[in-house]
Write a protein that holds these residues in place. Structure first.
Motif, PDB file in Angstrom:
ATOM      1  N   ASP A  82       0.905  -1.256  -0.123  1.00 38.41           N
ATOM      2  CA  ASP A  82       0.526  -0.080   0.072  1.00 38.41           C
ATOM      3  C   ASP A  82       0.782   1.277  -0.396  1.00 38.41           C
ATOM      4  O   ASP A  82       0.160   2.659  -0.381  1.00 38.41           O
ATOM      5  N   HIS A  83       2.167   1.099  -0.235  1.00 39.97           N
ATOM      6  CA  HIS A  83       3.443   2.167  -0.074  1.00 39.97           C
ATOM      7  C   HIS A  83       4.539   2.746  -1.047  1.00 39.97           C
ATOM      8  O   HIS A  83       5.016   3.775  -0.536  1.00 39.97           O
ATOM      9  N   ASP A 123       3.885   3.385   8.876  1.00 34.17           N
ATOM     10  CA  ASP A 123       3.199   2.432   9.484  1.00 34.17           C
ATOM     11  C   ASP A 123       3.917   2.607  10.910  1.00 34.17           C
ATOM     12  O   ASP A 123       3.194   1.736  11.458  1.00 34.17           O
ATOM     13  N   HIS A 151      -1.353   6.065   7.758  1.00 34.29           N
ATOM     14  CA  HIS A 151      -2.428   5.661   7.791  1.00 34.29           C
ATOM     15  C   HIS A 151      -3.526   6.681   8.880  1.00 34.29           C
ATOM     16  O   HIS A 151      -3.054   7.224  10.119  1.00 34.29           O
TER      17      HIS A 151
END
Ligand SMILES: [Zn+2]
Length: 309
Positions: free
Chosen positions: A100-101, A195, A231
């Protein structure tokens, strides 16, 4: 006659304007200026970007932090950077290897950026990301993971990037994957934490080492005043402390249930019941909360599989 028509036309024009959403409203993220020429890219409530990112502009060049998950979001980010500045995008920093990054890495590489990250990002990006797609990932997913663009520059402690009258300090810190870095804009008191920090959101503990992570957060929250998480919305040192308390509370709840002889479903239900009053309102509690308990149990009982460095 035109005296009566004109107000009607004006009203029509006003209605057309009101019904067309602005560019900012249609973006898959919110671009938040957190300091002069420092921007947090915050995923929208639908998760249309998949994660947060960052943009830092110096006198000579631009650095991007993380490349987002969804292709449309990465393209929108590139377009927004082009609206902000004509300076070259010299660097893309990956905060860690999770897809996701890093899914948009190729877009910034094609735009001329050199990709920088912890040395374990290059080791894990094309293999470990498969685990996020279940036991039998489709051929399409396998091809996507195999095609992810790894960093060209890897390091294992720290490095500095000069953007012209502004230097980024990139520091490796353990806890979330064993290959995470945080990016400090020291002249602005801003840290992009990836994260290692989730603001009012339940984290992903799949690769985590909680003991390391709790120590990392002690260091992290003393280093800046503005914290951009991987997030959730932009946070303060207090928000980082709240997140640290969540990790400690999961650890304590699972340990307490293990000591009471509980296992499996019973352990999970009891630990979640302990955590719900304080954290039930955080994002992803329903989806990731149970998994956090299982991951913590594996960690505390010595059964955690982590990617090999
Ligand atoms: Zn993430």
């Amino acid at each position: 006659m035109h005296l009566t028509r004109r107000p009607a036309l004006l009203l029509l024009a006003a209605l057309v304007c009101a019904s067309q959403p602005s560019r900012a409203q249609t973006l898959p993220f919110t671009l938040k200026q957190v300091a002069p020429k420092v921007y947090a890219v915050i995923d929208n409530a639908n998760g249309d970007s998949g994660a947060n990112a960052g943009v830092v502009i110096g006198e000579e060049a631009v650095a991007i932090i993380d490349s987002l998950y969804r292709p449309k979001a990465t393209q929108a980010l590139l377009a927004e950077v082009r609206r902000l500045t004509p300076l070259p995008i010299r660097y893309l920093v990956n905060t860690h290897y999770h897809i996701d990054h890093v899914a948009g890495n190729a877009v910034f590489a094609q735009a001329g950026a050199v990709i920088v990250g912890h040395k374990n990002v290059a080791r894990w990006i094309n293999t470990e990301n498969l685990k996020f797609f279940g036991a039998t990932p489709t051929a399409e997913v396998q091809a996507q993971v195999a095609a992810l663009t790894p960093p060209q520059i890897g390091f294992d402690s720290e490095m500095r990037l000069n953007l012209g009258q502004r230097t980024l300090l990139i520091k490796a810190l353990p806890g979330h994957t064993g290959g995470d870095v945080v990016v400090s804009v020291q002249d602005a008191g801003v840290v992009f934490a990836g994260d290692l920090f989730w603001r009012r959101a339940i984290p992903n503990l799949i690769d985590a080492n909680t003991a390391d992570w709790l120590r990392t957060l002690d260091t992290l929250r003393q280093g800046a005043t503005v914290f951009v998480p991987g997030h959730g919305d932009v946070g303060s040192a207090g928000d980082v402390q709240d997140f640290q308390r969540y990790l400690a509370d999961v650890q304590a709840a699972v340990r307490q249930q293990l000591d009471a002889g509980k296992d499996g479903e019973a352990l999970q239900a009891a630990a979640l019941a302990q955590l719900t009053p304080s954290y039930g309102g955080w994002a992803y509690f329903k989806s990731l909360g149970p998994r956090n308990v299982r991951d913590m149990q594996a960690e505390l009982t010595g059964n955690k599989r982590r990617p090999a460095p």
